[in-house]
Scaffold this active site. Structure first.
Site, PDB file in Angstrom:
ATOM      1  CE1 TYR A   1      -4.241   0.598  -0.615  1.00  0.00           C
ATOM      2  CE2 TYR A   1      -4.734  -0.421   1.483  1.00  0.00           C
ATOM      3  CZ  TYR A   1      -5.150   0.105   0.297  1.00  0.00           C
ATOM      4  OH  TYR A   1      -6.492   0.141   0.007  1.00  0.00           O
TER       5      TYR A   1
ATOM      6  CD  GLU B   1      -2.039   5.131  -6.633  1.00  0.00           C
ATOM      7  OE1 GLU B   1      -2.817   6.003  -6.219  1.00  0.00           O
ATOM      8  OE2 GLU B   1      -2.295   3.912  -6.555  1.00  0.00           O
TER       9      GLU B   1
HETATM   10  C1  LIG Z   1     -11.118  11.551  -9.106  1.00  0.00           C
HETATM   11  C2  LIG Z   1      -9.855  11.310  -8.418  1.00  0.00           C
HETATM   12  C3  LIG Z   1      -9.956  10.496  -7.178  1.00  0.00           C
HETATM   13  C4  LIG Z   1      -8.682  10.420  -6.458  1.00  0.00           C
HETATM   14  C5  LIG Z   1      -8.825   9.984  -5.038  1.00  0.00           C
HETATM   15  C6  LIG Z   1      -7.538  10.111  -4.331  1.00  0.00           C
HETATM   16  C7  LIG Z   1      -7.495   9.544  -2.977  1.00  0.00           C
HETATM   17  C8  LIG Z   1      -6.932   8.178  -2.906  1.00  0.00           C
HETATM   18  C9  LIG Z   1      -6.448   7.794  -1.592  1.00  0.00           C
HETATM   19  C10 LIG Z   1      -5.778   6.460  -1.491  1.00  0.00           C
HETATM   20  C11 LIG Z   1      -5.555   5.724  -2.727  1.00  0.00           C
HETATM   21  C12 LIG Z   1      -4.903   4.401  -2.515  1.00  0.00           C
HETATM   22  C13 LIG Z   1      -4.421   3.884  -3.778  1.00  0.00           C
HETATM   23  C14 LIG Z   1      -3.822   2.562  -3.585  1.00  0.00           C
HETATM   24  C15 LIG Z   1      -3.522   1.817  -4.567  1.00  0.00           C
HETATM   25  C16 LIG Z   1      -3.045   0.473  -4.346  1.00  0.00           C
HETATM   26  O1  LIG Z   1      -3.740  -0.471  -4.500  1.00  0.00           O
HETATM   27  S1  LIG Z   1      -1.463   0.254  -3.885  1.00  0.00           S
HETATM   28  C17 LIG Z   1      -1.235  -1.514  -3.824  1.00  0.00           C
HETATM   29  C18 LIG Z   1      -1.639  -2.134  -2.485  1.00  0.00           C
HETATM   30  N1  LIG Z   1      -3.042  -2.209  -2.366  1.00  0.00           N
HETATM   31  C19 LIG Z   1      -3.671  -3.042  -1.546  1.00  0.00           C
HETATM   32  O2  LIG Z   1      -3.076  -3.843  -0.844  1.00  0.00           O
HETATM   33  C20 LIG Z   1      -5.138  -2.965  -1.549  1.00  0.00           C
HETATM   34  C21 LIG Z   1      -5.682  -3.517  -0.288  1.00  0.00           C
HETATM   35  N2  LIG Z   1      -7.023  -3.101  -0.181  1.00  0.00           N
HETATM   36  C22 LIG Z   1      -8.006  -3.839  -0.500  1.00  0.00           C
HETATM   37  O3  LIG Z   1      -7.827  -4.964  -0.856  1.00  0.00           O
HETATM   38  C23 LIG Z   1      -9.282  -3.116  -0.405  1.00  0.00           C
HETATM   39  O4  LIG Z   1      -9.394  -2.304   0.659  1.00  0.00           O
HETATM   40  C24 LIG Z   1     -10.586  -3.700  -0.842  1.00  0.00           C
HETATM   41  C25 LIG Z   1     -10.485  -4.863  -1.764  1.00  0.00           C
HETATM   42  C26 LIG Z   1     -11.176  -2.570  -1.656  1.00  0.00           C
HETATM   43  C27 LIG Z   1     -11.493  -4.078   0.331  1.00  0.00           C
HETATM   44  O5  LIG Z   1     -11.049  -5.158   1.046  1.00  0.00           O
HETATM   45  P1  LIG Z   1     -11.966  -5.838   2.175  1.00  0.00           P
HETATM   46  O6  LIG Z   1     -12.732  -4.836   2.901  1.00  0.00           O
HETATM   47  O7  LIG Z   1     -11.109  -6.767   2.941  1.00  0.00           O
HETATM   48  O8  LIG Z   1     -13.044  -6.583   1.398  1.00  0.00           O
HETATM   49  P2  LIG Z   1     -12.973  -7.763   0.378  1.00  0.00           P
HETATM   50  O9  LIG Z   1     -11.608  -8.283   0.182  1.00  0.00           O
HETATM   51  O10 LIG Z   1     -13.631  -7.263  -0.840  1.00  0.00           O
HETATM   52  O11 LIG Z   1     -13.785  -8.921   1.106  1.00  0.00           O
HETATM   53  C28 LIG Z   1     -15.143  -8.810   1.566  1.00  0.00           C
HETATM   54  C29 LIG Z   1     -15.844 -10.123   1.313  1.00  0.00           C
HETATM   55  O12 LIG Z   1     -16.220 -10.172  -0.063  1.00  0.00           O
HETATM   56  C30 LIG Z   1     -15.644 -11.289  -0.698  1.00  0.00           C
HETATM   57  N3  LIG Z   1     -15.327 -10.860  -2.050  1.00  0.00           N
HETATM   58  C31 LIG Z   1     -15.030  -9.609  -2.432  1.00  0.00           C
HETATM   59  N4  LIG Z   1     -14.808  -9.539  -3.737  1.00  0.00           N
HETATM   60  C32 LIG Z   1     -14.936 -10.776  -4.215  1.00  0.00           C
HETATM   61  C33 LIG Z   1     -14.828 -11.348  -5.504  1.00  0.00           C
HETATM   62  N5  LIG Z   1     -14.522 -10.629  -6.565  1.00  0.00           N
HETATM   63  N6  LIG Z   1     -15.038 -12.667  -5.624  1.00  0.00           N
HETATM   64  C34 LIG Z   1     -15.348 -13.416  -4.562  1.00  0.00           C
HETATM   65  N7  LIG Z   1     -15.479 -12.938  -3.295  1.00  0.00           N
HETATM   66  C35 LIG Z   1     -15.277 -11.642  -3.133  1.00  0.00           C
HETATM   67  C36 LIG Z   1     -14.454 -11.629   0.148  1.00  0.00           C
HETATM   68  O13 LIG Z   1     -14.060 -12.955   0.038  1.00  0.00           O
HETATM   69  C37 LIG Z   1     -15.007 -11.351   1.523  1.00  0.00           C
HETATM   70  O14 LIG Z   1     -15.891 -12.404   1.864  1.00  0.00           O
HETATM   71  P3  LIG Z   1     -16.085 -12.909   3.355  1.00  0.00           P
HETATM   72  O15 LIG Z   1     -14.759 -13.470   3.767  1.00  0.00           O
HETATM   73  O16 LIG Z   1     -17.151 -13.916   3.263  1.00  0.00           O
HETATM   74  O17 LIG Z   1     -16.454 -11.697   4.182  1.00  0.00           O
END
Ligand SMILES: CCCCCCCCCCCCC/C=C/C(=O)SCCNC(=O)CCNC(=O)[C@H](O)C(C)(C)COP(=O)(O)OP(=O)(O)OC[C@H]1O[C@@H](n2cnc3c(N)ncnc32)[C@H](O)[C@@H]1OP(=O)(O)O
Length: 218
Positions: free
Chosen positions: A140, A147
């Site tokens: 992150y 960025e």
């Molecule tokens: C107009 C201009 C706008 C500009 C704005 C500027 C401001 C920006 C500020 C900051 C910007 C940051 C930019 C960062 C970029 C990068 O990515 S750098 C690289 C490192 N990044 C990361 O490590 C990202 C980590 N973050 C995340 O993964 C996210 O926060 C997330 C994915 C968006 C949310 O994660 P989380 O809350 O843990 O939820 P999920 O992983 O989605 O899980 C919830 C449950 O849903 C299931 N699930 C979700 N998606 C799927 C899918 N596609 N298929 C199957 N299942 C899915 C998941 O398994 C979970 O299920 P349960 O376990 O049953 O709860």
């Protein structure tokens, strides 16, 4: 039914990002430099990252339980980086900072979508789970640094060319300065990024250490 839909949404994406990773490694091994890397992978990157808008749609229609706000900030900042910065400002495409965020995004997405896929198959290897909730600690900040440095590198060009800016006078009596918009966008990382980072730290405690965490409603 929801599981089938989630699987449909998940399965192709991990492979798409793997394709991008292989293309980047191959480029570097053949050329020995990062210069030209962005140009060589830009079509694929634009396609994948624009495709990621579907993540917001999936949250909105309830296929996945992820917070719309968290997914929205994450995806929109990347779409912004891809289309309004790197695609639009060619002189910055060879900056080292572009490689930083490309690598951070790619490793993150391969890990994240592998995690989703194996979870849905009910055979989640511990390493993937561990990687999903540990890699972000480094990736992150690396991605955000990439960025921010890329936007910073774009500032002189944007100021010189006045791109995407609307000057007065005009018949709508509206003005917009993309240069200042970029400064505000960079500043917005200060309040927004910690929220995403702490959200992931809470998720990490919940998933890896079984802590019960009460999230605020979105
Ligand atoms: C107009 C201009 C706008 C500009 C704005 C500027 C401001 C920006 C500020 C900051 C910007 C940051 C930019 C960062 C970029 C990068 O990515 S750098 C690289 C490192 N990044 C990361 O490590 C990202 C980590 N973050 C995340 O993964 C996210 O926060 C997330 C994915 C968006 C949310 O994660 P989380 O809350 O843990 O939820 P999920 O992983 O989605 O899980 C919830 C449950 O849903 C299931 N699930 C979700 N998606 C799927 C899918 N596609 N298929 C199957 N299942 C899915 C998941 O398994 C979970 O299920 P349960 O376990 O049953 O709860």
């Amino acid at each position: 039914m929801v599981i089938a839909r989630r699987f449909g949404a998940t399965q192709p994406v991990s492979q798409l990002w793997l394709v991008l990773a292989i293309a980047m490694v191959r480029f570097y091994m053949e050329k020995g430099t990062h210069k030209g890397l962005y140009k060589s992978i830009q079509k694929t990157l634009k396609f994948f990252q624009t495709f990621a808008l579907l993540e917001i749609v999936h949250c909105l229609i309830g296929i996945v339980p992820t917070s719309v706000i968290v997914a929205g900030v994450q995806v929109s900042s990347r779409i912004f980086m891809v289309w309004l910065i790197t695609h639009s400002i060619k002189p910055i495409q060879n900056e080292e900072s572009v490689v930083l965020f490309l690598v951070a995004w790619t490793v993150t997405e391969i890990t994240r979508y592998s995690f989703y896929t194996f979870s849905l198959l009910d055979h989640l290897p511990y390493f993937i789970k561990w990687a999903r909730y540990n890699f972000f600690i480094i990736l992150y900040p690396v991605g955000v640094a990439g960025e921010l440095l890329t936007i910073y590198a774009a500032l002189p060009y944007v100021k010189k060319t006045g791109m995407f800016s609307i000057r007065l006078p005009n018949k709508y009596n509206v003005s917009f300065d993309y240069y200042y918009f970029l400064l505000i966008t960079m500043a917005s990382y200060i309040p927004l990024f910690p929220q995403l980072y702490f959200h992931m730290l809470r998720q990490r405690r919940k998933v890896l250490h079984g802590e019960v965490i009460v999230e605020k409603d979105d």
